[in-house]
Design a protein around this motif. Structure first.
Motif, PDB file in Angstrom:
ATOM      1  N   LEU A  72      26.247  21.636  40.982  1.00  0.00           N
ATOM      2  CA  LEU A  72      26.381  20.691  39.887  1.00  0.00           C
ATOM      3  C   LEU A  72      25.452  19.506  40.103  1.00  0.00           C
ATOM      4  O   LEU A  72      25.385  18.964  41.213  1.00  0.00           O
ATOM      5  N   MET A  73      24.746  19.114  39.047  1.00  0.00           N
ATOM      6  CA  MET A  73      23.832  17.973  39.150  1.00  0.00           C
ATOM      7  C   MET A  73      23.997  17.070  37.931  1.00  0.00           C
ATOM      8  O   MET A  73      24.085  17.552  36.803  1.00  0.00           O
ATOM      9  N   CYS A  74      24.066  15.767  38.191  1.00  0.00           N
ATOM     10  CA  CYS A  74      24.112  14.780  37.112  1.00  0.00           C
ATOM     11  C   CYS A  74      22.921  13.837  37.290  1.00  0.00           C
ATOM     12  O   CYS A  74      21.918  14.215  37.879  1.00  0.00           O
ATOM     13  N   ARG A  75      23.022  12.622  36.809  1.00  0.00           N
ATOM     14  CA  ARG A  75      21.913  11.679  36.924  1.00  0.00           C
ATOM     15  C   ARG A  75      21.699  11.243  38.372  1.00  0.00           C
ATOM     16  O   ARG A  75      20.591  11.257  38.878  1.00  0.00           O
ATOM     17  N   SER A  76      22.791  10.835  39.048  1.00  0.00           N
ATOM     18  CA  SER A  76      22.623  10.277  40.389  1.00  0.00           C
ATOM     19  C   SER A  76      23.693  10.694  41.385  1.00  0.00           C
ATOM     20  O   SER A  76      23.702  10.196  42.505  1.00  0.00           O
ATOM     21  N   GLY A  77      24.594  11.583  41.014  1.00  0.00           N
ATOM     22  CA  GLY A  77      25.561  12.123  41.965  1.00  0.00           C
ATOM     23  C   GLY A  77      27.016  11.756  41.759  1.00  0.00           C
ATOM     24  O   GLY A  77      27.889  12.357  42.379  1.00  0.00           O
TER      25      GLY A  77
ATOM     26  N   GLY B 207      17.970  10.243  40.511  1.00  0.00           N
ATOM     27  CA  GLY B 207      18.024   9.545  41.788  1.00  0.00           C
ATOM     28  C   GLY B 207      18.757   8.222  41.723  1.00  0.00           C
ATOM     29  O   GLY B 207      19.262   7.804  40.689  1.00  0.00           O
ATOM     30  N   ASP B 208      18.784   7.571  42.866  1.00  0.00           N
ATOM     31  CA  ASP B 208      19.441   6.265  42.986  1.00  0.00           C
ATOM     32  C   ASP B 208      18.480   5.156  42.584  1.00  0.00           C
ATOM     33  O   ASP B 208      17.270   5.333  42.550  1.00  0.00           O
ATOM     34  N   LYS B 209      19.058   3.973  42.340  1.00  0.00           N
ATOM     35  CA  LYS B 209      18.246   2.820  41.952  1.00  0.00           C
ATOM     36  C   LYS B 209      17.614   2.148  43.165  1.00  0.00           C
ATOM     37  O   LYS B 209      18.238   2.019  44.217  1.00  0.00           O
TER      38      LYS B 209
END
Length: 191
Positions: A126-131, A158-160
């Motif tokens: 499962l993958m979303c925008r940032s986890g 990814g993360d910001k």
């Protein structure tokens, strides 16, 4: 000499595997942790899917708008959103429309597995925008009896960074294959 070369090659692969080992869950923010403790980086997810694409289900759990306008990983089998935008309710705190759980999520995952000839004990990524959403979705599926549910902890974008841009990690920033082309077979149709 052949034995030495063989030993060096073996040591190289062992050390590479150790460097590529799974993340320590205690290093993840609480929102990205799952009850099963199964995580993949975007790169690990890509490698797992490319290695054996027919033996697993790779799902993008972002909203349909995100997959259409932000892009989608080429290897994703389907978009089945964990949360859906509720365009009738505004979230003032987040300055966006309210998101509501997708009541059909677990059923759609079961249907997708059946369509691929897979069972509850086959791998699901499962993958979303940032986890965050992928972790919550993984928890829902684990509670429903699925045994090999992996959350991509760095997500698609990814993360910001400290500057507030999603440039730290994730599928896109790793240079993995993605695009804006969303075909109907992978799209989530909201009825």
């Amino acid at each position: 000499m052949k034995k030495i070369v063989s030993l060096l090659v073996t040591l190289f692969f062992i050390s590479t595997s150790l460097l590529h080992a799974a993340i320590d869950p205690s290093q993840l923010p609480e929102a990205k942790r799952t009850i099963s403790g199964k995580y993949l980086s975007a790169k690990e997810a890509y490698e797992m899917v490319v290695k054996n694409p027919q033996k697993m289900l790779f799902v993008d759990v972002r909203t349909p708008a995100e997959t259409e306008y932000v892009g989608i990983a080429d290897q994703v089998n389907l978009n089945i959103p964990y949360m859906l935008d509720d365009y009738s309710t505004w979230d003032a705190k987040k300055s966006r429309f309210q998101m509501s759980p997708n009541s059909a999520f677990t059923m759609k995952i079961a249907d997708a597995l059946t369509a691929r000839g897979l069972k509850k004990n086959d791998p699901i990524i499962l993958m979303c925008r940032s986890g965050d959403r992928s972790a919550a979705a993984a928890n829902l599926l684990t509670t429903a009896g699925y045994t090999k549910v992996y959350s991509v902890y760095d997500g698609f974008e990814g993360d910001k960074s400290k500057e507030g841009f999603r440039t730290v990690n994730g599928w896109k920033n790793a240079g993995l294959p993605w695009g804006y082309k969303l075909d109907q077979a992978r799209a989530y149709l909201v009825f």
